[in-house]
Design a protein around this motif. Sequence first.
Motif, mmCIF file in Angstrom:
data_model
loop_
_atom_site.group_PDB
_atom_site.id
_atom_site.type_symbol
_atom_site.label_atom_id
_atom_site.label_comp_id
_atom_site.label_asym_id
_atom_site.label_seq_id
_atom_site.Cartn_x
_atom_site.Cartn_y
_atom_site.Cartn_z
ATOM 1 N N GLY A 52 8.153 -41.701 52.354
ATOM 2 C CA GLY A 52 7.928 -40.738 51.283
ATOM 3 C C GLY A 52 9.208 -40.025 50.899
ATOM 4 O O GLY A 52 9.491 -39.826 49.714
ATOM 5 N N ALA A 53 10.005 -39.655 51.889
ATOM 6 C CA ALA A 53 11.277 -38.981 51.611
ATOM 7 C C ALA A 53 12.220 -39.905 50.850
ATOM 8 O O ALA A 53 12.904 -39.472 49.911
ATOM 9 C CB ALA A 53 11.919 -38.514 52.915
ATOM 10 N N ALA A 54 12.239 -41.169 51.231
ATOM 11 C CA ALA A 54 13.091 -42.130 50.526
ATOM 12 C C ALA A 54 12.622 -42.314 49.085
ATOM 13 O O ALA A 54 13.438 -42.402 48.160
ATOM 14 C CB ALA A 54 13.090 -43.470 51.261
ATOM 15 N N ALA A 55 11.311 -42.350 48.876
ATOM 16 C CA ALA A 55 10.774 -42.495 47.523
ATOM 17 C C ALA A 55 11.107 -41.271 46.676
ATOM 18 O O ALA A 55 11.491 -41.407 45.504
ATOM 19 C CB ALA A 55 9.263 -42.711 47.572
ATOM 20 N N VAL A 56 10.989 -40.089 47.263
ATOM 21 C CA VAL A 56 11.318 -38.867 46.534
ATOM 22 C C VAL A 56 12.807 -38.837 46.196
ATOM 23 O O VAL A 56 13.198 -38.474 45.081
ATOM 24 C CB VAL A 56 10.914 -37.616 47.360
ATOM 25 N N ALA A 60 14.354 -38.736 42.528
ATOM 26 C CA ALA A 60 15.275 -37.664 42.142
ATOM 27 C C ALA A 60 16.573 -38.245 41.580
ATOM 28 O O ALA A 60 17.110 -37.729 40.587
ATOM 29 C CB ALA A 60 15.565 -36.760 43.338
ATOM 30 N N ASP A 61 17.071 -39.296 42.197
ATOM 31 C CA ASP A 61 18.283 -39.947 41.691
ATOM 32 C C ASP A 61 18.054 -40.500 40.291
ATOM 33 O O ASP A 61 18.898 -40.351 39.403
ATOM 34 C CB ASP A 61 18.726 -41.075 42.631
ATOM 35 N N GLU A 62 16.899 -41.144 40.103
ATOM 36 C CA GLU A 62 16.567 -41.703 38.792
ATOM 37 C C GLU A 62 16.426 -40.599 37.748
ATOM 38 O O GLU A 62 16.924 -40.709 36.623
ATOM 39 C CB GLU A 62 15.269 -42.505 38.890
ATOM 40 N N ALA A 63 15.762 -39.515 38.136
ATOM 41 C CA ALA A 63 15.593 -38.395 37.202
ATOM 42 C C ALA A 63 16.945 -37.773 36.860
ATOM 43 O O ALA A 63 17.185 -37.408 35.702
ATOM 44 C CB ALA A 63 14.672 -37.345 37.809
ATOM 45 N N GLY A 64 17.820 -37.678 37.844
ATOM 46 C CA GLY A 64 19.155 -37.144 37.593
ATOM 47 C C GLY A 64 19.931 -38.004 36.624
ATOM 48 O O GLY A 64 20.615 -37.494 35.717
ATOM 49 N N ALA A 65 19.822 -39.324 36.781
ATOM 50 C CA ALA A 65 20.506 -40.237 35.871
ATOM 51 C C ALA A 65 19.938 -40.111 34.455
ATOM 52 O O ALA A 65 20.699 -40.110 33.474
ATOM 53 C CB ALA A 65 20.369 -41.676 36.375
ATOM 54 N N GLU A 66 18.625 -39.995 34.356
ATOM 55 C CA GLU A 66 17.999 -39.836 33.037
ATOM 56 C C GLU A 66 18.409 -38.507 32.399
ATOM 57 O O GLU A 66 18.634 -38.440 31.181
ATOM 58 C CB GLU A 66 16.477 -39.932 33.155
ATOM 59 N N MET A 67 18.524 -37.469 33.194
ATOM 60 C CA MET A 67 18.939 -36.172 32.658
ATOM 61 C C MET A 67 20.381 -36.238 32.160
ATOM 62 O O MET A 67 20.710 -35.677 31.110
ATOM 63 C CB MET A 67 18.791 -35.080 33.732
ATOM 64 N N ALA A 68 21.246 -36.928 32.901
ATOM 65 C CA ALA A 68 22.638 -37.053 32.478
ATOM 66 C C ALA A 68 22.719 -37.828 31.168
ATOM 67 O O ALA A 68 23.477 -37.470 30.259
ATOM 68 C CB ALA A 68 23.454 -37.745 33.570
ATOM 69 N N GLU A 69 21.907 -38.887 31.061
ATOM 70 C CA GLU A 69 21.872 -39.674 29.826
ATOM 71 C C GLU A 69 21.348 -38.826 28.667
ATOM 72 O O GLU A 69 21.886 -38.850 27.559
ATOM 73 C CB GLU A 69 20.976 -40.904 30.026
#
Length: 95
Positions: A52-56, A60-69
């Motif tokens: 679960g921690a790895a999935a979160v 979070a990494d994916e969301a961060g990349a989308e936010m940067a984009e």
Amino acid sequence: MRKFVLAAAVATSALGLAACGETADAVGETGDAMAADAASIADDATAAAEEGAAAVEGAADEAGAEMAEGAADVEAAADEAAANAEAMVDGEDGE
């Protein structure tokens, strides 16, 4: 007759003690099995928590990349709007 009564009492006591010994062994085995089950459940829970921690973390990494984009898109739109506004002002000044 007394000998028979005494022999019966001794036999009953011996059977009772034997039964208690078997019950104690069974209780010990049950306790060991329960401890093994608890350890297995704890290991499974730890593995699930780590997954679960790895999935979160991945989300979070994916969301961060989308936010940067998204931030880059907003910045580009703001630059374009500023350029359009400047062109409009320059066009009005020239008339």
